[in-house]
Write a protein that holds these residues in place. Structure first.
Motif, mmCIF file in Angstrom:
data_model
loop_
_atom_site.group_PDB
_atom_site.id
_atom_site.type_symbol
_atom_site.label_atom_id
_atom_site.label_comp_id
_atom_site.label_asym_id
_atom_site.label_seq_id
_atom_site.Cartn_x
_atom_site.Cartn_y
_atom_site.Cartn_z
ATOM 1 N N UNK A 1 0.830 -1.202 0.000
ATOM 2 C CA UNK A 1 0.000 0.000 0.000
ATOM 3 C C UNK A 1 0.865 1.253 0.000
ATOM 4 N N UNK A 2 1.938 1.199 0.785
ATOM 5 C CA UNK A 2 2.872 2.323 0.841
ATOM 6 C C UNK A 2 3.498 2.534 -0.541
ATOM 7 N N UNK A 3 3.816 1.437 -1.208
ATOM 8 C CA UNK A 3 4.407 1.532 -2.550
ATOM 9 C C UNK A 3 3.425 2.213 -3.503
ATOM 10 N N UNK A 4 2.189 1.795 -3.452
ATOM 11 C CA UNK A 4 1.183 2.371 -4.335
ATOM 12 C C UNK A 4 1.017 3.865 -4.059
ATOM 13 N N UNK A 5 1.075 4.211 -2.786
ATOM 14 C CA UNK A 5 0.892 5.609 -2.400
ATOM 15 C C UNK A 5 2.084 6.453 -2.845
ATOM 16 N N UNK A 6 3.283 5.921 -2.637
ATOM 17 C CA UNK A 6 4.493 6.650 -3.032
ATOM 18 C C UNK A 6 4.503 6.927 -4.528
ATOM 19 N N UNK A 7 3.975 5.970 -5.284
ATOM 20 C CA UNK A 7 3.991 6.083 -6.735
ATOM 21 C C UNK A 7 3.247 7.342 -7.174
ATOM 22 N N UNK A 8 2.307 7.732 -6.354
ATOM 23 C CA UNK A 8 1.507 8.914 -6.669
ATOM 24 C C UNK A 8 2.385 10.166 -6.777
ATOM 25 N N UNK A 9 3.357 10.284 -5.872
ATOM 26 C CA UNK A 9 4.168 11.505 -5.867
ATOM 27 C C UNK A 9 5.616 11.239 -6.239
ATOM 28 N N UNK A 10 6.126 10.057 -5.913
ATOM 29 C CA UNK A 10 7.551 9.803 -6.101
ATOM 30 C C UNK A 10 7.774 8.375 -6.620
ATOM 31 N N UNK A 11 7.646 8.190 -7.940
ATOM 32 C CA UNK A 11 7.766 6.841 -8.497
ATOM 33 C C UNK A 11 9.086 6.158 -8.158
ATOM 34 N N UNK A 12 10.169 6.950 -8.013
ATOM 35 C CA UNK A 12 11.459 6.335 -7.689
ATOM 36 C C UNK A 12 11.426 5.689 -6.308
ATOM 37 N N UNK A 13 10.797 6.384 -5.361
ATOM 38 C CA UNK A 13 10.681 5.818 -4.024
ATOM 39 C C UNK A 13 9.852 4.535 -4.072
ATOM 40 N N UNK A 14 8.831 4.523 -4.922
ATOM 41 C CA UNK A 14 7.992 3.332 -5.054
ATOM 42 C C UNK A 14 8.818 2.153 -5.548
ATOM 43 N N UNK A 15 9.685 2.408 -6.530
ATOM 44 C CA UNK A 15 10.524 1.333 -7.053
ATOM 45 C C UNK A 15 11.489 0.844 -5.979
ATOM 46 N N UNK A 16 12.083 1.797 -5.235
ATOM 47 C CA UNK A 16 13.018 1.409 -4.185
ATOM 48 C C UNK A 16 12.332 0.524 -3.153
ATOM 49 N N UNK A 17 11.103 0.885 -2.786
ATOM 50 C CA UNK A 17 10.371 0.086 -1.803
ATOM 51 C C UNK A 17 10.032 -1.290 -2.360
ATOM 52 N N UNK A 18 9.749 -1.356 -3.656
ATOM 53 C CA UNK A 18 9.464 -2.655 -4.260
ATOM 54 C C UNK A 18 10.669 -3.566 -4.142
ATOM 55 N N UNK A 19 11.858 -2.964 -4.306
ATOM 56 C CA UNK A 19 13.076 -3.760 -4.180
ATOM 57 C C UNK A 19 13.193 -4.306 -2.763
ATOM 58 N N UNK A 20 12.817 -3.475 -1.811
ATOM 59 C CA UNK A 20 12.825 -3.916 -0.418
ATOM 60 C C UNK A 20 11.902 -5.127 -0.241
ATOM 61 N N UNK A 21 10.731 -5.031 -0.851
ATOM 62 C CA UNK A 21 9.769 -6.133 -0.768
ATOM 63 C C UNK A 21 10.348 -7.403 -1.393
#
Lengths: 267, 273
Positions: free
Chosen positions: A226-246
């Motif tokens: 959910x955090x990844x989806x939310x981050x994607x809204x404003x900061x797609x790079x952060x979303x990708x980084x979090x996906x890597x964490x997952x």
């Protein structure tokens, strides 16, 4: 038992081509994801409070959901594998429904069951249990979508247990519980392990049912997806980084469970 | 012997055919060759106008699309999704002629990426309202009631446009909101209100209207100061820029505006003061 038959049952070579295509098909998009990462920014992206609290929540809920799946799924698989009653085939099919159901719809179904206006809502409210917007709701959503994986894995392992072994044990005077504990469970351990891996992985990645049923609040219901989806809204790079964490978490967990046990579990 | 050799070869041959088919397909979907593809024999007049519009506009755009086709004879292909999704599709090379996100920051991002032509016009706006389940079980009267932690309150997360506005409105009203959930999209907020899981949610007036009888709307005085505007622009790489411009004009025309108003949108500033 865990060794592959050598020589005689060699694979036809042409199988290698689609097999390679399948591997590339899975790995290439993940590789493409990794190429988007800016290594320099990774530590700060991953150590934000929101990311850490989402990770911690995801780990806790996925472990809890996996435990629930084990406690509930293994007995169900046992019953289904012994099933002689009428309608057991239908039951087996129905239990797999969460696999086909779009997770968001699963979430809506849970809402209609455990929600304030749901089937069990009033009874739960009388008991003072509030599931809405709580971490428990996240665990329920994850368990709902993951349970079929556990049931399938364990049931197919049970089918691999040879009748003769069990009959011999019964002849030797073993009662049902003793049979289960000392013969059946050790034999299906690999299947159980892959059930655990599958259920945990599915729980970790769960998104749709959680958002529809549990909501999204940092530290309470906002898991990593959910955090990844939310981050994607404003900061797609952060979303990708979090996906890597997952992905990393999943790889570590699967790596810990898999090597000794899984290969012949899902045959 | 011969036979078995052939049966062994056959799957391989099939695979080669399949693989070469796969290898060809990326070309046929590549940007340039698309106009000359089979379903659009005449690139100038036969190709549909491709409109990327925010999901919240889909229902109101349907009749307008029909009107446009009747007027101009041009077909319209409407793609509806979340504004952020649409933007990232455009960034990844998706082809479109018109872009209508649900908020101005998304359009600014498109502008920064030089995806659109420099002029964007606001076609409509929207204000934040309180949505409560029908019957108003939490007995919500004003925004101030939402500060009571006893009420199950659902908002959009601050990262999402509707959440940003919610924060601004609450601040202007001097109300400290304590949400039980900060959802990822306005649809999720509405879902929690519809199912009466939440006592109240902050959504746009149009969303509340779309939910029909399941939801009651309570207006927020301060919300008028923070309208959410829907900008529309022609894509920089539009294949039919003139037609795209005409489509935006239709939205700004009297009939377009009255359709939008019926759906709960406020009129565009240019169209009527």
């Amino acid at each position: 038992m865990s060794r592959r038959p050598a020589g005689g049952a060699a694979l036809p070579r042409w199988v290698l081509i689609p097999a390679a295509a399948a591997a590339v098909f899975i790995l290439l998009p993940i590789l493409a994801l990794l190429t988007r990462i800016e290594l320099a920014e990774l530590p700060s992206l991953l150590s934000s409070e929101a990311a850490l609290s989402a990770l911690w929540l995801s780990l806790r809920t996925a472990v809890a959901a996996t435990l629930l799946c084990t406690v509930l799924g293994v007995p169900l698989a046992l019953v289904l594998s012994h099933a002689t009653f009428r309608g057991s085939g239908i039951l087996r099919t129905l239990i797999l429904l969460p696999l086909v159901l779009p997770p968001v719809i699963g979430g809506i179904a849970l809402l209609n069951t455990f929600g304030r206006q749901g089937l069990l809502g009033e009874s739960l409210e009388l008991l003072g249990v509030q599931i809405a917007f709580s971490t428990a709701a996240v665990v329920l959503a994850q368990t709902f979508v993951s349970l079929p994986f556990m049931v399938i894995a364990v049931e197919s392992a049970l089918r691999g247990v040879q009748k003769e072994v069990m009959e011999a044990a019964v002849v030797d005077g073993a009662g049902p519980t003793q049979l289960l504990r000392s013969i059946v469970l050790p034999l299906i351990l690999p299947g159980l392990a892959s059930g655990v891996v599958l259920a945990f992985a599915r729980s970790l990645g769960e998104f749709g049912a959680t958002i529809a049923f549990a909501g999204s609040l940092q530290g309470v219901t906002r898991t990593l997806p959910l955090e990844i989806y939310l981050q994607r809204e404003t900061d797609p790079d952060a979303a990708v980084a979090l996906s890597v964490l997952l992905i990393l978490v999943a790889v570590v967990v699967i790596g810990l469970t898999r090597p000794r046990t899984a290969p012949d579990a899902l045959r | 012997m011969r036979r078995s050799a052939r049966t062994r070869l056959l799957p391989g041959a099939l695979l080669l055919v399949l693989l070469s088919g796969c290898a060809n397909s990326p070309d046929s979907s590549a940007p340039d060759s698309r106009a000359s593809d089979s379903d659009t024999p005449d690139a100038e007049t036969g190709q549909p106008l491709r409109v990327f519009a925010a999901a919240s506009l889909q229902q109101v755009l349907d009749p307008l699309v029909q009107e446009f086709t009747e007027r101009t004879g041009a077909q319209v292909q409407l793609s509806s999704a979340g504004s952020a999704d649409l933007l990232s599709q455009l960034e990844q090379g998706a082809e479109a002629d018109v872009f209508i996100p649900a908020d101005e920051p998304t359009m600014e991002r498109a502008q920064d990426a030089s995806l659109i032509q420099p002029t964007a016009s606001v076609i409509a706006s929207n204000t934040l309202v309180i949505a409560v389940p029908s019957g108003n079980p939490g007995r919500i009267g004003t925004l101030a009631d939402l500060a009571d932690p006893e009420h199950a309150l659902v908002l959009c997360a601050p990262q999402v446009p509707c959440g940003t506005v919610a924060q601004q409105v609450a601040q202007a009203a001097g109300v400290a909101l304590a949400p039980d959930s900060e959802e990822l999209a306005v649809t999720d907020v509405l879902g929690k209100v519809r199912s009466a899981e939440a006592d109240a949610g902050l959504v746009y007036s149009t969303d509340a209207l779309r939910a029909g009888a399941e939801v009651e709307t309570i207006l927020i005085e301060e919300a008028a100061e923070f309208p959410n505007r829907y900008p529309a622009a022609v894509l920089a790489e539009a294949e039919q820029p003139e037609l795209a411009g005409e489509f935006i004009e239709l939205l700004l025309s009297e009939s377009g505006q009255s359709e939008l108003e019926q759906a709960g949108f406020s009129p565009a500033p240019e169209a009527s003061g």
